[in-house]
Design an enzyme around this catalytic site. Sequence first.
Site, mmCIF file in Angstrom:
data_model
loop_
_atom_site.group_PDB
_atom_site.id
_atom_site.type_symbol
_atom_site.label_atom_id
_atom_site.label_comp_id
_atom_site.label_asym_id
_atom_site.label_seq_id
_atom_site.Cartn_x
_atom_site.Cartn_y
_atom_site.Cartn_z
ATOM 1 N N ARG A 44 0.816 -1.203 0.000
ATOM 2 C CA ARG A 44 0.000 0.000 0.000
ATOM 3 C C ARG A 44 0.852 1.255 0.000
ATOM 4 N NH1 ARG A 44 -4.628 0.380 4.536
ATOM 5 N NH2 ARG A 44 -5.881 -0.703 2.996
ATOM 6 N N GLU A 83 -3.931 -8.402 -4.365
ATOM 7 C CA GLU A 83 -5.369 -8.664 -4.488
ATOM 8 C C GLU A 83 -5.638 -10.120 -4.846
ATOM 9 O OE1 GLU A 83 -7.927 -7.087 -3.596
ATOM 10 O OE2 GLU A 83 -6.947 -5.215 -3.052
ATOM 11 N N GLN A 119 -9.916 -14.944 -0.608
ATOM 12 C CA GLN A 119 -10.134 -16.099 0.297
ATOM 13 C C GLN A 119 -9.036 -16.266 1.345
ATOM 14 O OE1 GLN A 119 -12.908 -17.864 -0.525
ATOM 15 N NE2 GLN A 119 -13.196 -17.314 -2.658
ATOM 16 N N THR A 120 -8.178 -15.280 1.541
ATOM 17 C CA THR A 120 -7.066 -15.449 2.486
ATOM 18 C C THR A 120 -6.925 -14.174 3.320
ATOM 19 O OG1 THR A 120 -6.011 -16.682 0.699
ATOM 20 C CG2 THR A 120 -4.671 -16.251 2.608
ATOM 21 N N LEU A 178 -0.958 -21.355 0.436
ATOM 22 C CA LEU A 178 -1.923 -20.248 0.373
ATOM 23 C C LEU A 178 -3.308 -20.728 -0.061
ATOM 24 C CD1 LEU A 178 -0.611 -16.893 -1.201
ATOM 25 C CD2 LEU A 178 -1.741 -17.260 0.979
ATOM 26 N N TYR A 211 -6.322 -22.515 -2.807
ATOM 27 C CA TYR A 211 -6.980 -22.083 -4.059
ATOM 28 C C TYR A 211 -5.944 -21.917 -5.173
ATOM 29 C CZ TYR A 211 -10.921 -21.345 -0.986
ATOM 30 O OH TYR A 211 -11.913 -21.536 -0.066
ATOM 31 N N TYR A 219 -14.445 -8.032 -9.039
ATOM 32 C CA TYR A 219 -13.927 -7.406 -7.824
ATOM 33 C C TYR A 219 -12.475 -6.954 -8.012
ATOM 34 C CZ TYR A 219 -11.490 -6.774 -3.559
ATOM 35 O OH TYR A 219 -10.670 -6.221 -2.621
ATOM 36 N N ASP A 235 -15.912 -5.991 -1.473
ATOM 37 C CA ASP A 235 -15.551 -7.318 -0.952
ATOM 38 C C ASP A 235 -16.407 -7.601 0.292
ATOM 39 O OD1 ASP A 235 -14.502 -5.769 1.053
ATOM 40 O OD2 ASP A 235 -12.460 -6.554 0.923
ATOM 41 N N CYS A 254 -18.495 0.177 17.505
ATOM 42 C CA CYS A 254 -19.257 1.297 16.931
ATOM 43 C C CYS A 254 -18.892 2.633 17.580
ATOM 44 C CB CYS A 254 -20.748 1.035 17.071
ATOM 45 S SG CYS A 254 -21.260 -0.451 16.186
ATOM 46 N N CYS A 261 -16.324 4.375 15.657
ATOM 47 C CA CYS A 261 -16.536 4.398 14.205
ATOM 48 C C CYS A 261 -16.845 5.808 13.706
ATOM 49 C CB CYS A 261 -17.686 3.459 13.863
ATOM 50 S SG CYS A 261 -18.050 3.442 12.105
ATOM 51 N N THR A 284 -14.206 -25.703 -1.562
ATOM 52 C CA THR A 284 -15.341 -24.825 -1.863
ATOM 53 C C THR A 284 -16.649 -25.616 -1.984
ATOM 54 O OG1 THR A 284 -13.754 -23.590 -3.162
ATOM 55 C CG2 THR A 284 -16.048 -22.902 -3.343
HETATM 56 S S1 SF4 Z 1 -20.585 1.048 10.270
HETATM 57 FE FE1 SF4 Z 1 -19.662 1.745 12.188
HETATM 58 S S2 SF4 Z 1 -21.409 2.250 13.487
HETATM 59 FE FE2 SF4 Z 1 -22.192 0.977 11.819
HETATM 60 S S3 SF4 Z 1 -22.112 -1.099 12.603
HETATM 61 FE FE3 SF4 Z 1 -20.198 -0.749 11.540
HETATM 62 S S4 SF4 Z 1 -18.787 -0.069 13.167
HETATM 63 FE FE4 SF4 Z 1 -20.854 0.157 13.942
#
Ligand code: SF4
Length: 367
Positions: free
Chosen positions: A27, A48, A53-54, A91, A93, A131, A149, A208, A211, A306
């Site tokens: 990255r 990618e 699957q890993t 790895l 697959y 994807y 994904d 959350c 978040c 699979t």
């Molecule tokens: S998007 Fe954020 S607030 Fe909503 S469930 Fe996921 S972690 Fe929680």
Amino acid sequence: MAQNQRSVIADALLGWYDAHHRELPWRVPPHQIARAVQPDPYRIWLSEIMLQQTTVEAVKPYFAKFVAQWPDVTALAVAPEDDIMKAWAGLGYYSRARNLKKCADFIAADLGGIFPDTEEGLRTLPGVGPYTSAAIAAIAFNRPAAVVDGNVERVFSRLFTVTTPLPAAKKEIHRLVSDVLPHDRPGDFAQAVMDLGATLCSPRRPKCMLCPLKEMCLALKEGEPELYPIKAAKPEKPVRRGAAFVAVRHDGAILLRKRPGRGLLAGMSEPPNTDWTARQDGETSATAAPFEGDWQYASTIKHVFTHFELRLDVFRADCVDENMPQDWWWSLPETLLSEALPSVMKKAIEAAIPAATKRLLSPAKPN
Ligand code: SF4
């Protein structure tokens, strides 16, 4: 979706990503893509394909090994397929590794060693599906492609309380992601949603309160975000049975052969074993061994593919190397790691051999 809502979500995600992104070997840091410092598409493509699957942690050592051995797509194109399969062993697959080679050959021979820089162009490459083409287009070339994904499905199905069960909900989620993604930083946006799904919006017990989307998340407002994504019930996998025969020589070497060039685990190495059959009365006892010996039952291993679950009865015998088919070979304990052994065959060997050889197959991770 209103323009305002779209940009509030995108801004919150990108702000969070700028401060909390994961450091990953393939990255480039946030903003670099938008500043026209492009990441290396070879590294993005390789990562990618490996990540399908890993997990990220499982991929890291393989990625390091591949880029050290084959630093660009042209180097990978001239590498023998057997070497690539050996480097990939473990790895899983394995069709991905064969497609990796096909794709490198195609880019080197037909495209002058240059990756296509659009989602449509990338779709023409062997082993690159919807994807992966979207991910490379967004991350390597900053194209406004919707990258969806499993992590992204989870975040968006919670954010918008998508009630259609997966996989039918994929189209709806793709549309929501397309609506939200900002055209100035689509690569960072794609990686931001992936990181959020991997670090905070986890399948169980999402964090959350940390978040950046908590003010807008409809699932959190409902009170049970873990209910999303809603998934259609999966049918149970059929069971196939077989037997594997691990022959061990006096010096610890193990008898191996190569699987056929087509079909499941094509071209990989294995100890001799029977067909894998769905019949309960299939021949999976010591009498099915490829040659006579003091075959002792070691244990039964399970491996989930699979489309089916395999239960393999593993037998072991101490043998001398006479009258073996010409294309079978003995692999010493110290060379076993470099054999192209798929995980299921590593498990079979581990079930039959002494601890010292086991350590060679699955070396302890450094602290
Ligand atoms: S998007 Fe954020 S607030 Fe909503 S469930 Fe996921 S972690 Fe929680």
